[in-house]
Write a protein that holds these residues in place. Structure first.
Motif, PDB file in Angstrom:
ATOM      1  N   LEU A 130       0.805  -1.215   0.000  1.00  0.00           N
ATOM      2  CA  LEU A 130       0.000   0.000   0.000  1.00  0.00           C
ATOM      3  C   LEU A 130       0.840   1.268   0.000  1.00  0.00           C
ATOM      4  O   LEU A 130       0.303   2.363  -0.203  1.00  0.00           O
ATOM      5  N   ARG A 131       2.123   1.137   0.228  1.00  0.00           N
ATOM      6  CA  ARG A 131       2.966   2.326   0.312  1.00  0.00           C
ATOM      7  C   ARG A 131       3.129   3.006  -1.045  1.00  0.00           C
ATOM      8  O   ARG A 131       3.202   4.227  -1.124  1.00  0.00           O
ATOM      9  N   ALA A 136       4.053   7.575  -5.662  1.00  0.00           N
ATOM     10  CA  ALA A 136       4.124   8.811  -4.876  1.00  0.00           C
ATOM     11  C   ALA A 136       5.299   9.672  -5.311  1.00  0.00           C
ATOM     12  O   ALA A 136       5.194  10.903  -5.391  1.00  0.00           O
ATOM     13  N   LEU A 137       6.436   9.032  -5.610  1.00  0.00           N
ATOM     14  CA  LEU A 137       7.600   9.795  -6.059  1.00  0.00           C
ATOM     15  C   LEU A 137       7.345  10.415  -7.432  1.00  0.00           C
ATOM     16  O   LEU A 137       7.765  11.555  -7.688  1.00  0.00           O
ATOM     17  N   ALA A 138       6.659   9.694  -8.304  1.00  0.00           N
ATOM     18  CA  ALA A 138       6.324  10.262  -9.611  1.00  0.00           C
ATOM     19  C   ALA A 138       5.420  11.487  -9.450  1.00  0.00           C
ATOM     20  O   ALA A 138       5.627  12.519 -10.109  1.00  0.00           O
ATOM     21  N   TRP A 139       4.425  11.383  -8.578  1.00  0.00           N
ATOM     22  CA  TRP A 139       3.570  12.538  -8.306  1.00  0.00           C
ATOM     23  C   TRP A 139       4.405  13.718  -7.806  1.00  0.00           C
ATOM     24  O   TRP A 139       4.226  14.854  -8.267  1.00  0.00           O
ATOM     25  N   LEU A 140       5.307  13.458  -6.861  1.00  0.00           N
ATOM     26  CA  LEU A 140       6.057  14.538  -6.234  1.00  0.00           C
ATOM     27  C   LEU A 140       7.015  15.209  -7.221  1.00  0.00           C
ATOM     28  O   LEU A 140       7.026  16.446  -7.350  1.00  0.00           O
ATOM     29  N   LYS A 191      -0.962  16.219  -2.808  1.00  0.00           N
ATOM     30  CA  LYS A 191      -1.462  14.844  -2.764  1.00  0.00           C
ATOM     31  C   LYS A 191      -0.338  13.866  -2.437  1.00  0.00           C
ATOM     32  O   LYS A 191      -0.537  12.931  -1.649  1.00  0.00           O
ATOM     33  N   ALA A 192       0.829  14.063  -3.031  1.00  0.00           N
ATOM     34  CA  ALA A 192       1.950  13.167  -2.736  1.00  0.00           C
ATOM     35  C   ALA A 192       2.332  13.244  -1.260  1.00  0.00           C
ATOM     36  O   ALA A 192       2.582  12.213  -0.617  1.00  0.00           O
TER      37      ALA A 192
END
Length: 221
Positions: A130-131, A136-140, A191-192
């Motif tokens: 779930l992490r 998340a890194l792509a979003w950031l 969001k990230a």
């Protein structure tokens, strides 16, 4: 068009929970959290956000073209052309803004459900999936780059000598596109970071309370 999938319900209150044992509860928790995380932080959602931003950019470009047309031509034909361009621009921006507003409200509901289901228990084996650190890194990173581009267009470009020589319509076009890029990137960064905060609180925090089920399947009183 098929209806949009509904969000899963929140976990039931303690007094009416009907899971036969702790393992069944963990399985349902993992399934619900997996669905919620994919809806919240998947790369597809990032593409949807950027698609809305691109539609807004097209709409603002049409509105700016109308401003440029009015500056260059003051006759009736220029006014009619400008009006057509403005209407087309509004037709592009309106649906994109409405979709983003709906998405923001839906993300707020998703985060509430993530917090509620994540607080049920700890399940390190299932929680590892779930992490989603890659998504998340792509979003950031992509959102941060878009923020930087937007800030440059909003502040650095208008101060250049080329911008001073151009018409107000062109400068408004560039600054509007910069604002769209900056707001879109800021939404992605938020969001990230929200996903990272949820991971730290729900998946990496203090151990959850003792399970509500005993080893023989009965519920603790």
């Amino acid at each position: 068009m098929s209806p949009r999938p509904q969000l899963p319900p929140p976990p039931p209150p303690v007094e009416i929970r009907a899971w036969p044992d702790h393992e069944a509860m963990l399985a349902d928790r993992a399934a619900v959290l997996g669905d919620l995380v994919r809806r919240h932080i998947s790369v597809g959602r990032l593409a949807l956000l950027w698609l809305c931003a691109a539609l807004c950019a097209v709409g603002w470009s049409l509105v700016s073209a109308a401003m440029i047309a009015l500056q260059e031509t003051y006759d009736i034909f220029g006014a009619v052309l400008a009006l057509i361009l403005v209407v087309m621009g509004v037709c592009c921006v309106g649906p994109a803004v409405a979709l983003v507003a709906v998405t923001v409200r839906r993300d707020r509901d998703i985060r509430r459900l993530l917090a509620a289901w994540g607080a049920l228990a700890r399940d390190p084996a299932r929680d590892a999936g779930l992490r989603m650190p890659g998504a998340a890194l792509a979003w950031l990173l992509m959102s941060y780059a878009l923020c930087a581009l937007g800030l440059y267009l909003c502040f650095a470009f208008p101060a250049t000598d080329e911008a001073v020589k151009e018409t107000y319509g062109l400068v408004a076009l560039v600054m509007g596109l910069g604002t769209i890029a900056w707001v879109t990137g800021l939404m992605g960064v938020v969001k990230a970071l929200a996903h990272r905060r949820w991971v730290m609180r729900a998946l990496s925090g203090a151990p959850a309370p003792q399970p509500l089920f005993s080893a023989d399947g009965g519920a603790h009183r």
